[in-house]
Motif scaffolding. Sequence first.
Motif, PDB file in Angstrom:
ATOM      1  N   ALA A 358       0.794  -1.138   0.207  1.00 38.81           N
ATOM      2  CA  ALA A 358      -0.005  -0.018  -0.060  1.00 38.81           C
ATOM      3  C   ALA A 358       0.828   1.154  -0.001  1.00 38.81           C
ATOM      4  O   ALA A 358       0.503   2.455  -0.574  1.00 38.81           O
ATOM      5  CB  ALA A 358      -0.874  -0.176   1.318  1.00 38.81           C
ATOM      6  N   VAL A 359       1.881   1.245   0.791  1.00 32.87           N
ATOM      7  CA  VAL A 359       2.783   2.418   0.500  1.00 32.87           C
ATOM      8  C   VAL A 359       3.354   2.567  -0.537  1.00 32.87           C
ATOM      9  O   VAL A 359       3.391   3.785  -1.004  1.00 32.87           O
ATOM     10  CB  VAL A 359       4.147   2.245   1.689  1.00 32.87           C
ATOM     11  N   GLY A 360       3.976   1.515  -1.366  1.00 30.45           N
ATOM     12  CA  GLY A 360       4.210   1.739  -2.703  1.00 30.45           C
ATOM     13  C   GLY A 360       3.363   2.341  -3.761  1.00 30.45           C
ATOM     14  O   GLY A 360       3.672   3.076  -4.401  1.00 30.45           O
ATOM     15  N   LEU A 361       1.945   1.827  -3.519  1.00 23.42           N
ATOM     16  CA  LEU A 361       0.841   2.270  -4.168  1.00 23.42           C
ATOM     17  C   LEU A 361       0.624   3.735  -4.086  1.00 23.42           C
ATOM     18  O   LEU A 361       0.183   4.570  -5.159  1.00 23.42           O
ATOM     19  CB  LEU A 361      -0.239   1.363  -4.108  1.00 23.42           C
ATOM     20  N   ILE A 362       0.569   4.190  -2.613  1.00 24.23           N
ATOM     21  CA  ILE A 362       0.493   5.644  -2.489  1.00 24.23           C
ATOM     22  C   ILE A 362       1.488   6.385  -3.173  1.00 24.23           C
ATOM     23  O   ILE A 362       1.091   7.668  -3.684  1.00 24.23           O
ATOM     24  CB  ILE A 362       0.401   5.653  -0.953  1.00 24.23           C
TER      25      ILE A 362
END
Length: 410
Positions: A358-362
């Motif tokens: 999720a951090v990467g997608l954000i």
Amino acid sequence: MNDSPGWATPGSSPSDGERQGAPADQPATGDPKWSAQQPPPGQWSSPAAGQGAPPAPPQQPQPGQGWGSYGQQQGGQYSGPYGYPGGPGPWGKPPAAKPGVIPLRPLGLGEILDGAVSTMRSHWRSVLPITLVVATVVQVISILVQKLLLADLAVSISETPTPEELVNGLGSGLSITVATKLIEFLGTVVVTAMLTMIFSRAILGQGSTVSEAWRDARPQLLRLIGLTLLLGIGLSLLGAVLLLPPILGGSVGLALVGGLAWMVLAVWLWIAFSLASPVLMLEKSGIFTAFGRSWKLVKGSWWRIFGITALTVLIVFFVSMIIVMPLTLIGVLASGTGMTGLTDGSAGTTWGALIFSAVGLIIAQTITMPMQSGVTVLLYVDQRIRREALDLELARAAGVENYGHGATGG
């Protein structure tokens, strides 16, 4: 009537015959439609006798001075003695008027991509908070949805699933996909609406705060949701019509042909209606009017718009993969499930893997969403400049003096 400066729709659409107030010798349907303020043809003139040698080539010629005729449009490009406003003259190629992030003339591929990136860079205080907040909210909700639904989904690649397990697995996977895509859809609509307003002001050389972008976008937000839903539902129904009959009939060959036909038609329609979003937001139009305007603006330039859109999608994909894949891999390795978790898929359902992903997608969406929205808005502006001389209206809205007057004009 649209109250957005410079974005009012013309009296008639670009393929509906002569524009209101246009001269009688205006080109027929299919040629560019110029506004009533089209500058008359002009020529570069030499200095009068006794005035001495001409001065050095000006670095910033006054817009509208000495640009000559607009010429005719051939193959989507301008021809004639000087091409487009700001095109080559006897002193080289003076730049077109550029009050904001793009020059006010037909744009090339590099200028469209550069305009999107330049807006992100020069207006980051407005762009990045919008995308960062929306991407964070979307991913937090997606993590919770995936954690709850994936906990009940056991996937094993070492065993052959029974038909019942396969159906259950497909149902759970479909539920996850629908839930996450719905969340992403709502977030994308909000981002698209607000970024469209920021880009429209950046073209005019004006800044925009987050609150101003929200204020401008809010009246059209529900219509944009309806437009996007209607397009998605229409494409889904088209797929059902082409795929369900051969599937129910047990014909694999016809199902493959139907699937291929659906993919081709879906891409074609998606590009044909790709400019409906900026039309809806900037021209303050209705849903079906936006679809019609997009169809006519794209007509005759489908391959060009498809190529630029496809290139943008590829750039966004590779940038996202560069950011997301390493963080996802770190999360999977840090899940504590070892090689067993990698083989049976359970590593992807741990909190560590979901959070790192999720951090990467954000991060990826914070960077890529403005680029996608910006390219779409700039393609819309480019098509209106080519078809409707929107550069004249934008120049006046931006306060560019004497833009659109001939060399001898006042």
